[in-house]
Design an enzyme around this catalytic site. Structure first.
Site, PDB file in Angstrom:
ATOM      1  N   ALA A  10       0.813  -1.219   0.000  1.00  0.00           N
ATOM      2  CA  ALA A  10       0.000   0.000   0.000  1.00  0.00           C
ATOM      3  C   ALA A  10       0.843   1.263   0.000  1.00  0.00           C
ATOM      4  O   ALA A  10       0.357   2.347  -0.293  1.00  0.00           O
ATOM      5  CB  ALA A  10      -0.927   0.006   1.213  1.00  0.00           C
ATOM      6  N   ARG A  15      10.124   7.909  -2.422  1.00  0.00           N
ATOM      7  CA  ARG A  15      11.488   8.097  -2.920  1.00  0.00           C
ATOM      8  C   ARG A  15      11.709   7.555  -4.334  1.00  0.00           C
ATOM      9  O   ARG A  15      12.747   7.782  -4.934  1.00  0.00           O
ATOM     10  CB  ARG A  15      12.497   7.491  -1.931  1.00  0.00           C
ATOM     11  N   ASN A 226      13.529   1.162  -2.297  1.00  0.00           N
ATOM     12  CA  ASN A 226      12.869   2.417  -1.947  1.00  0.00           C
ATOM     13  C   ASN A 226      13.156   3.538  -2.927  1.00  0.00           C
ATOM     14  O   ASN A 226      12.501   4.570  -2.897  1.00  0.00           O
ATOM     15  CB  ASN A 226      13.314   2.869  -0.548  1.00  0.00           C
ATOM     16  N   ARG A 422       9.532  -5.877 -61.896  1.00  0.00           N
ATOM     17  CA  ARG A 422      10.366  -4.684 -61.785  1.00  0.00           C
ATOM     18  C   ARG A 422      10.432  -4.072 -63.171  1.00  0.00           C
ATOM     19  O   ARG A 422      10.141  -4.740 -64.172  1.00  0.00           O
ATOM     20  CB  ARG A 422      11.763  -5.037 -61.280  1.00  0.00           C
TER      21      ARG A 422
HETATM   22  C1  UD1 Z   1       9.446  -1.754   8.420  1.00  0.00           C
HETATM   23  C2  UD1 Z   1       9.506  -2.315   9.832  1.00  0.00           C
HETATM   24  C3  UD1 Z   1      10.979  -2.347  10.277  1.00  0.00           C
HETATM   25  C4  UD1 Z   1      11.793  -3.171   9.300  1.00  0.00           C
HETATM   26  C5  UD1 Z   1      11.642  -2.646   7.894  1.00  0.00           C
HETATM   27  C6  UD1 Z   1      12.253  -3.605   6.925  1.00  0.00           C
HETATM   28  C7  UD1 Z   1       7.448  -1.692  10.975  1.00  0.00           C
HETATM   29  C8  UD1 Z   1       6.809  -0.753  11.911  1.00  0.00           C
HETATM   30  N1  UD1 Z   1       8.743  -1.486  10.704  1.00  0.00           N
HETATM   31  O1  UD1 Z   1       9.869  -0.405   8.486  1.00  0.00           O
HETATM   32  O2  UD1 Z   1      11.057  -2.923  11.564  1.00  0.00           O
HETATM   33  O3  UD1 Z   1      13.151  -3.169   9.683  1.00  0.00           O
HETATM   34  O4  UD1 Z   1      10.238  -2.530   7.528  1.00  0.00           O
HETATM   35  O5  UD1 Z   1      12.221  -3.061   5.637  1.00  0.00           O
HETATM   36  O6  UD1 Z   1       6.802  -2.613  10.508  1.00  0.00           O
HETATM   37  N2  UD1 Z   1       2.961  -0.593   4.161  1.00  0.00           N
HETATM   38  C9  UD1 Z   1       1.614  -0.624   3.896  1.00  0.00           C
HETATM   39  N3  UD1 Z   1       0.786   0.179   4.606  1.00  0.00           N
HETATM   40  C10 UD1 Z   1       1.225   1.005   5.586  1.00  0.00           C
HETATM   41  C11 UD1 Z   1       2.602   1.025   5.867  1.00  0.00           C
HETATM   42  C12 UD1 Z   1       3.444   0.224   5.130  1.00  0.00           C
HETATM   43  O7  UD1 Z   1       1.173  -1.367   3.014  1.00  0.00           O
HETATM   44  O8  UD1 Z   1       0.402   1.674   6.178  1.00  0.00           O
HETATM   45  C13 UD1 Z   1       3.864  -1.465   3.394  1.00  0.00           C
HETATM   46  C14 UD1 Z   1       4.838  -0.709   2.524  1.00  0.00           C
HETATM   47  O9  UD1 Z   1       4.317  -0.534   1.220  1.00  0.00           O
HETATM   48  C15 UD1 Z   1       6.050  -1.621   2.527  1.00  0.00           C
HETATM   49  C16 UD1 Z   1       5.971  -2.308   3.878  1.00  0.00           C
HETATM   50  O10 UD1 Z   1       4.639  -2.186   4.308  1.00  0.00           O
HETATM   51  O11 UD1 Z   1       5.957  -2.622   1.545  1.00  0.00           O
HETATM   52  C17 UD1 Z   1       6.920  -1.700   4.907  1.00  0.00           C
HETATM   53  O12 UD1 Z   1       6.596  -0.361   5.118  1.00  0.00           O
HETATM   54  P1  UD1 Z   1       7.707   0.757   5.297  1.00  0.00           P
HETATM   55  O13 UD1 Z   1       7.040   2.042   5.465  1.00  0.00           O
HETATM   56  O14 UD1 Z   1       8.750   0.613   4.277  1.00  0.00           O
HETATM   57  O15 UD1 Z   1       8.311   0.324   6.722  1.00  0.00           O
HETATM   58  P2  UD1 Z   1       9.730   0.662   7.287  1.00  0.00           P
HETATM   59  O16 UD1 Z   1       9.678   1.989   7.934  1.00  0.00           O
HETATM   60  O17 UD1 Z   1      10.750   0.415   6.282  1.00  0.00           O
HETATM   61 MG    MG Z   2      10.820   0.272   4.146  1.00  0.00          MG
END
Ligand code: UD1
Ligand code: MG
Length: 448
Positions: A10, A15, A226, A422
């Site tokens: 989602a 980035r 990312n 031709r």
């Molecule tokens: C998350 C983890 C972190 C881990 C890292 C690994 C949490 C709170 N943190 O952090 O511990 O080390 O991934 O990459 O879980 N997504 C949704 N809906 C949302 C939020 C995120 O679908 O509301 C999806 C994103 O598209 C992505 C994944 O979940 O595919 C991870 O989300 P992201 O925001 O990248 O989490 P990080 O901060 O990287």
């Molecule tokens: Mg992430």
């Protein structure tokens, strides 16, 4: 064990700086989403739920193409990873088995790693996939107590001491469906990001006396994407792995680093791929075929003993039978070349069939497009198409027929016939030297 995959997709992927949702950016010719979904297939999931949000309609359409049985659920607002998984609650209501949470932007998890997570589930209620990070950056940190995972601290919420931990969270989770959703229901958003962290289920599970552990995988598997730079890096990782696999299978790659493969490229043993060859999606090359330098192939099949290139282009629907030769600057699209047929120089063959042993002379073009419609050219067996023949489709050339060099063929040619189409040549004695004299005189006048 019954498995349901929940794939988180989602996020906006800010980035990436793109109109396209992050998970639809491609690696080796397939969207990241397809790679991530394929990752889970080793577990033979009974259900697959994709959580879409940003550009959900595009993600849903792509999901349907990859796996028509997958359910897509909408996360309207991206309130965090726990909230994201919670969107699958209704879709998985009553499902009896384990949920494995995957990320749409983490496409390189190995089969064996998922199998180890499931194995660890036999002795633990909740299993998290972790990895030793060379540079832990902003990853969540796994707080272990021996075998037991006590809690996960997000980077933003971590103390200086906690940030020193290098065992990090990949994001993957395996847990019984009912237990997982019960834990998620208890997650709050009182943290530095104001998000519902999926990682909080660990501490909640421990407080409830559940057994939690972390399985470790190699850092390269958890490579998350990312940015465009990370996408390019992921592409490089994919290519390196795919090349190594082909070499292992007995394919000759003269300069492996210059050969680009697609997610679905299939090349048989003892095939030879020269430098600088690009394989788009949907290519199969049989054993012993040879793809010479600087060729570009997509959606095509090359049979045993065929030679393609150098500098050939095979487009979708090109089917080369055994021992076919396609040479330099030849483009083939939606056309079959039967056994032993040859098109060696400067030719376009589109929407056509070419019979066995037929020779296509240099500079031949199938004129398949009239500006609105496409038409077919059918060429029989043992035909000789003279150099620079224009085959104005629809047109048929019978077996053992010939076309004269420079012919513009607009009508069918019956078997065994020679078609000459031709302008007749006329030689005018002495006319050339008169023309030269005239031109040289004009040049002299203009110089004065
Ligand atoms: C998350 C983890 C972190 C881990 C890292 C690994 C949490 C709170 N943190 O952090 O511990 O080390 O991934 O990459 O879980 N997504 C949704 N809906 C949302 C939020 C995120 O679908 O509301 C999806 C994103 O598209 C992505 C994944 O979940 O595919 C991870 O989300 P992201 O925001 O990248 O989490 P990080 O901060 O990287
Ligand atoms: Mg992430």
């Amino acid at each position: 064990m019954n498995i349901a995959l929940v794939l988180l997709a989602a996020g906006k992927g800010t980035r990436m700086n793109s109109d396209l949702p992050k998970v639809l950016h491609q690696i080796a010719g397939a969207p990241m989403l397809a790679h991530a979904l394929r990752t889970g297939q080793v577990l033979e999931p009974a259900r697959t739920v994709v959580v879409a949000g940003h550009e959900a309609r595009m993600v849903a359409a792509a999901t349907a193409e990859i796996d028509e049985d997958a359910t897509v659920v909408l996360q309207e607002e991206q309130l965090g990873t726990a909230h994201a998984v919670d969107q699958a609650r209704t879709a998985l209501e009553g499902f009896d088995g384990d949920v494995v949470v995957l990320y749409g932007d983490t496409p390189f998890i190995r089969d064996e790693t998922l199998e180890r997570m499931i194995a660890a589930r036999c002795s633990h209620d909740l299993v998290i996939l972790g990895f030793e990070a060379a540079d832990p950056k902003r990853y969540g940190r796994l707080m272990m107590d021996g075998e037991s995972l006590e809690r996960i601290v997000e980077f933003k919420d971590a103390t200086e001491e906690e940030r020193k931990v290098t065992f990090c969270n990949s994001g993957l989770v395996a847990c019984d469906r009912a237990t997982l959703f019960a834990l998620i229901a208890a997650v709050g958003n009182d943290n530095a990001a104001g998000e519902f962290y999926l990682t909080d289920i660990v501490a909640i599970a421990r407080a409830r006396g559940l057994k939690v552990t972390a399985v470790a995988c190699d850092e390269s598997e958890t490579l998350g994407i990312n940015s465009r730079a990370e996408l390019a890096q992921a592409e490089a990782v994919f290519q390196a792995n795919a090349r190594a696999e082909l070499l292992d299978l007995g394919v000759t790659l003269t300069a492996p680093d210059t050969v680009f493969l697609s997610y679905d490229t299939v090349i048989g043993r003892d095939a030879e791929i020269e430098p600088n060859v690009v394989f788009g999606p949907g290519v199969t090359v049989e054993s012993g075929a040879r793809i010479r330098a600087f060729s570009h192939l997509e959606g095509c099949h090359v049979s045993r003993g065929a030679i393609v290139g150098p500098y050939a282009r095979l487009r979708p629907g090109a089917e080369l039978a055994e021992n076919v030769h396609v040479g330099n600057f030849v483009e083939i699209k939606n056309a079959t070349l039967d056994e032993g047929a040859k098109a060696n120089h400067l030719t376009y063959i589109g929407d056509a069939s070419v019979g066995p042993r037929t020779n296509i002379g240099a500079g031949t073009i199938t004129c398949n497009y009239d500006g609105v419609f496409k038409h077919r050219t059918e060429i029989g067996a043992d035909v000789f198409i003279g150099s620079d023949t224009m085959l104005v489709a629809p047109v048929k050339i019978g077996n053992r027929a010939m076309t004269a060099t420079g012919a513009v063929i607009t009508r069918d040619v019956e078997a065994d016939a020679l078609a000459i189409a031709r302008v007749k040549q006329e030689n005018k004695p002495g006319r050339a030297s008169k023309l030269f004299d005239m031109l040289l005189a004009r040049k002299a006048r203009e110089k004065q």
